[in-house]
Design an enzyme around this catalytic site. Structure first.
Site, short mmCIF file in Angstrom:
data_model
loop_
_atom_site.label_atom_id
_atom_site.label_comp_id
_atom_site.label_asym_id
_atom_site.label_seq_id
_atom_site.Cartn_x
_atom_site.Cartn_y
_atom_site.Cartn_z
CB ALA A 1 40.13 14.59 45.17
N GLY B 1 44.98 15.93 42.91
CA GLY B 1 45.21 15.75 44.34
C GLY B 1 46.56 14.67 44.34
CD GLU C 1 46.25 19.76 44.41
OE1 GLU C 1 45.84 21.03 44.54
OE2 GLU C 1 45.48 19.09 44.60
CD GLU D 1 43.48 19.27 39.99
OE1 GLU D 1 43.86 18.93 40.88
OE2 GLU D 1 44.00 19.66 39.01
N1 T1G Z 1 37.69 9.56 41.42
C1 T1G Z 1 36.79 8.75 41.12
N2 T1G Z 1 37.08 7.68 40.31
C2 T1G Z 1 37.79 7.58 39.47
C3 T1G Z 1 38.96 8.59 39.33
C4 T1G Z 1 38.65 9.71 40.35
N3 T1G Z 1 39.63 10.68 40.46
N4 T1G Z 1 39.54 8.54 38.39
C5 T1G Z 1 39.22 7.38 37.70
N5 T1G Z 1 37.92 6.98 38.40
C6 T1G Z 1 37.27 5.65 38.02
C7 T1G Z 1 36.67 5.75 36.76
O1 T1G Z 1 35.39 6.49 36.92
C8 T1G Z 1 36.38 4.34 36.15
O2 T1G Z 1 35.35 3.85 36.80
C9 T1G Z 1 37.94 3.75 36.73
O3 T1G Z 1 38.05 4.78 37.61
C10 T1G Z 1 39.03 3.61 35.72
O4 T1G Z 1 39.14 5.05 35.06
C11 T1G Z 1 41.96 18.51 45.54
C12 T1G Z 1 39.88 18.76 43.49
C13 T1G Z 1 43.32 8.21 35.91
C14 T1G Z 1 43.82 8.75 33.46
O5 T1G Z 1 40.73 14.48 37.14
O6 T1G Z 1 41.83 11.11 33.97
O7 T1G Z 1 42.26 16.05 42.61
O8 T1G Z 1 34.11 3.19 34.86
O9 T1G Z 1 38.14 4.27 32.80
O10 T1G Z 1 41.22 5.25 30.91
O11 T1G Z 1 42.83 19.50 43.74
O12 T1G Z 1 40.50 8.01 35.13
O13 T1G Z 1 35.69 1.51 36.02
O14 T1G Z 1 33.77 2.29 37.32
O15 T1G Z 1 39.05 6.70 33.11
O16 T1G Z 1 42.91 4.12 32.47
C15 T1G Z 1 41.61 15.12 39.38
C16 T1G Z 1 40.51 11.49 36.57
C17 T1G Z 1 40.48 14.91 40.31
C18 T1G Z 1 41.80 12.18 36.89
C19 T1G Z 1 42.91 6.53 34.30
N6 T1G Z 1 41.79 13.97 39.01
N7 T1G Z 1 40.83 10.47 36.21
O17 T1G Z 1 42.47 6.46 32.91
O18 T1G Z 1 40.56 4.48 33.72
S1 T1G Z 1 40.09 16.45 41.20
C20 T1G Z 1 41.48 13.66 37.61
C21 T1G Z 1 41.39 10.04 34.89
C22 T1G Z 1 41.45 16.83 42.33
C23 T1G Z 1 42.44 18.13 44.10
C24 T1G Z 1 41.50 18.09 42.92
C25 T1G Z 1 41.37 8.91 34.54
C26 T1G Z 1 42.93 8.05 34.48
P1 T1G Z 1 34.64 2.61 36.15
P2 T1G Z 1 39.15 5.24 33.51
P3 T1G Z 1 41.86 4.99 32.37
#
Ligand code: T1G
Length: 699
Positions: free
Chosen positions: A63, A102, A105, A125
């Site tokens: 998400a 997500g 999912e 999450e």
């Molecule tokens: N939402 C918004 N921005 C995100 C994002 C996300 N999910 N993931 C990354 N970014 C932005 C980050 O801030 C950065 O921005 C840029 O993308 C590159 O990221 C309903 C509730 C995917 C492994 O927890 O673990 O789904 O600093 O520097 O090292 O059940 O990002 O460049 O402006 O980290 O290559 C669950 C979170 C959400 C994954 C890539 N998903 N992301 O790592 O790049 S909750 C996560 C990561 C959810 C559902 C629920 C990592 C990555 P900027 P980065 P990276």
């Protein structure tokens, strides 16, 4: 059709492609686009099956975290996933990069999943103080089994393609181009007349779990023991338990309710703040992303002691060849043996293969003379904390190391500018302050000297990322950011036991707040003799100022109670145990010290203990921000979370100050100043924010 998601038919396969850089986060536009494309595909008479694939570096990474805390926008992800799962046509997810949250999912709502072997599958999450909120807690256990799913959901750690194929999360791993491979896979599904497999209908793994009635309670006990007050994983267990106790739709409803509860929790707000703060800390305002850096292919570490050995392991762990140098052959030999032992213990715990250990050991070369640094791109000095010695070494490095090499010192207390001035290239000198054990602790304070140039700084940050460290840029001052704040914390803790508290009371308050250890158990772990030597040195130099904080510690050291290393310090330690046991002798010593100091002991509340331990740190951090020694308040939080075990679910000291309210922190600091003197003088920034109603973290 939204420009973020497109639909096109390739033969009899309807292909839905998402493209929302950088990580295909499932923001409103993507959800909208997906819903429309699914509807179009289902209605497309020529399409026998559908394929969902993403452009760019990854499948949906979850998400859009930036949308949390804002009013929800339709369509919700659960709605989109229901449309996918209920499709009369088989839908295949084609996965590369990180199918997280997500994103996974979405794949679980699809009827089949294929991917490349390098793909990562995860539900992280819990690391955001949340839980999977779009069916992950109900579909994943049905597909791969309840226990493996519990492991993935409560840890938040991903699994790779091979493991996903083995446990049934992936139906096929494709070689070569994903789109071609996935299209071929989808065509086979059609050719074999395979129906849409709805995970919601799978029940085999549920029966298995029903046979283990204590499964969830056992898991709760295990998780609670190490959660340190973080409730996220416990909520995940409550949701997954619905798989066994509730029909699918009720399990989904329960998951949703728990998700909403988590979404509005302080802990999740803190962990989501930490997520972005960990990305922000890597950005240095005046050092653009494209600043040329040295491609570090070879490193050198001077000093084969505990820190030097750990730093050399970081190079090898990152796949970088390194020379470990020590002028004393015995120290060098012992240093190499300790490294080998460390790796062997990791192999014995199954966390590293023997093959990988051999590869890393092969990257570490012992070097007896300083000349051994000649070929290195980056040299990190980690010798004894003595200014004269360090200046002598940097003077020699200046001629021995390559002209373009970056020279770093691992000092934790000495002036990096003075060390840099011992060379003809201060622009290439900086501090790289690792935390012990250096091969384990994630934090790396990168100390920017007055003359350090952007290139070497960017090079050090890049090496930190390759080592899997969180690099935080800090300025030159006594103790940099982390230790400078720590000194205020340990000072007040020392005063608290003179005034009425006992070590075990203070430590209980601090561990109750969520730190892994209190100041006194930490002192015993680090060794009380280190502080004893520093205090004696400062006493001799006459550089001690203000109220002395070493009365009790000095008396313990005079009795050779140096902590765990002598099985006695503030606590005593049973043979072979690291568990701190309160010692009546120490209590007697403390009471006697108070009497000798003329201090009438009083009952001290846990609230006062927490405030007197945390607020001096926050006040000092405000001074550090005033002086520009740290770039952002969020950097201070990342430093304390990754270097000192500050609980991430509290966001760090500055986020915590904002949560408590900067005004009430300021008022308390002013009260303590009246009572305990100007050591508590409020920082200008603290005063300013309190008066203006501002916050440290800007939220
Ligand atoms: N939402 C918004 N921005 C995100 C994002 C996300 N999910 N993931 C990354 N970014 C932005 C980050 O801030 C950065 O921005 C840029 O993308 C590159 O990221 C309903 C509730 C995917 C492994 O927890 O673990 O789904 O600093 O520097 O090292 O059940 O990002 O460049 O402006 O980290 O290559 C669950 C979170 C959400 C994954 C890539 N998903 N992301 O790592 O790049 S909750 C996560 C990561 C959810 C559902 C629920 C990592 C990555 P900027 P980065 P990276």
């Amino acid at each position: 059709m939204s420009e973020l998601v497109t639909y096109e038919r390739q033969g009899e396969i309807g292909v839905i492609t998402a493209n929302n850089p950088p990580v295909n986060a499932l923001g409103q536009g993507v959800r909208q686009g997906l819903a429309e494309a699914i509807a179009q595909g289902v209605a497309d008479g020529e399409a026998k099956a559908l394929l969902i694939i993403c452009e760019g570096r990854t499948f949906f990474a979850g998400a859009d975290i930036r949308e949390f805390g804002k009013p929800p926008q339709a369509p919700g992800l659960p709605e989109v996933l229901d449309a996918i799962e209920s499709s009369p046509k088989p839908i295949v997810a084609a996965i590369h990069g990180t199918a997280f949250g997500g994103g996974l999912e979405v794949a679980l709502a699809c009827h089949y999943r294929c991917g490349v072997a390098s793909a990562q599958f995860g539900l992280p999450e819990v690391k955001l103080g949340l839980l999977p909120g779009a069916g992950g807690t109900q579909r994943l256990p049905r597909l791969i089994g309840v226990e493996p799913a519990l492991g993935m959901i409560t840890s938040g750690d991903p699994i790779g393609g091979k493991e996903a194929l083995a446990n049934g999360l992936a139906d096929e791993l494709v070689e070569g181009d994903l789109r071609e491979g996935a299209l071929a896979f989808a065509r086979r599904i059609v050719a074999e007349g395979k129906p849409p497999v709805k995970i919601r209908d799978l029940t085999a793994s549920i029966e298995e779990a029903k046979a283990k009635p204590s499964l969830f309670d056992d898991y709760r006990k295990r998780i609670a023991a190490r959660a340190r007050g973080n409730l996220s994983a416990l909520r995940c267990i409550d949701a997954v338990e619905g798989v066994v106790t509730l029909p699918f739709d009720e399990g989904i409803a329960r998951e949703r309710a728990l998700f909403q509860e988590a979404l509005v929790s302080d802990q999740s707000a803190a962990l989501r703040y930490v997520f972005f703060a960990e990305r922000e800390v890597a950005k240095i305002p005046d050092v653009p992303k494209d600043t040329p850096t040295l491609d570090v292919k070879r490193g050198a570490v001077l000093g084969a002691g505990t820190m030097g050995g750990g730093i050399a392991m970081n190079f090898a762990n990152a796949g970088i060849a390194v020379t470990l140098v020590d002028v004393n052959p015995d120290v060098l030999k012992r240093g190499m043996e300790i490294i080998e032992r460390n790796y062997a213990s990791t192999v014995s715990k199954g966390r590293l293969s023997q093959e990988e250990m051999d590869k890393r050991m092969a990257l570490i070369t012992p070097g007896e003379g300083l000349e051994a640094v000649a070929g290195a791109d980056l040299v990190i000095e980690a010798v004894f904390e003595d200014m004269a010695l360090k200046k002598e070494i940097f003077g020699k490095l200046d001629t021995l190391a390559r002209p373009d090499a970056v020279l770093a010192t691992n000092t934790s207390t000495l002036d990096v500018n003075e060390i840099a001035a011992a060379t003809s290239r201060p622009g290439q000198v900086l501090g790289m302050h690792f935390f012990s054990p250096a091969n384990v602790m994630r934090l790396l304070e990168i100390v920017r000297g007055a003359k350090t140039e952007p290139g070497p700084l960017a090079t050090a940050m890049a090496v930190a990322r390759r080592m899997g460290k969180v690099g935080a840029v800090v300025g030159v001052c006594d103790g940099f950011v982390g230790n400078r704040m720590l000194h205020q914390y340990t000072r007040e803790a020392a005063f608290l036991i003179e005034e009425g508290a006992l070590p075990q009371q203070v430590d209980k308050v601090i561990t109750g707040f969520g730190l892994p250890m209190g100041p006194f158990a930490m002192g015993d772990l680090a060794g009380l003799d280190i502080g004893f030597r520093v205090r004696k040195h400062r006493k001799a130099q006459g550089t001690l100022t203000g109220r002395y904080a070493g009365h009790v510690a000095d008396r313990l050291c005079e009795m050779e109670r140096f902590g765990q290393k002598t099985s006695a310090g503030y606590y005593r330690y049973e043979k072979g145990s690291r568990a701190p046991v309160p010692d009546p002798d120490v209590e007697a010593l403390i009471l006697k010290t108070s009497e000798e100091l003329g201090i009438a002991r009083r009952n001290i509340s846990d609230e006062e203990i927490l405030a007197r331990c945390l607020y001096p740190m926050i006040n000092e951090a405000a001074k550090i921000l005033d002086e520009g020694i740290a770039l952002r308040a969020s950097d201070v939080d990342i430093i304390w979370i990754n270097g000192y075990g500050f609980p991430a679910h509290r966001g760090g000291p500055m986020f915590h100050a904002d949560s408590v309210g900067v005004k009430s922190v300021y008022d308390a600091v002013c009260e303590f100043q009246k009572e305990h003197g100007d050591v508590w003088k409020p920082a200008n920034l603290l005063k300013k924010l309190a008066e203006e109603g501002g916050t440290f973290t800007g939220r």
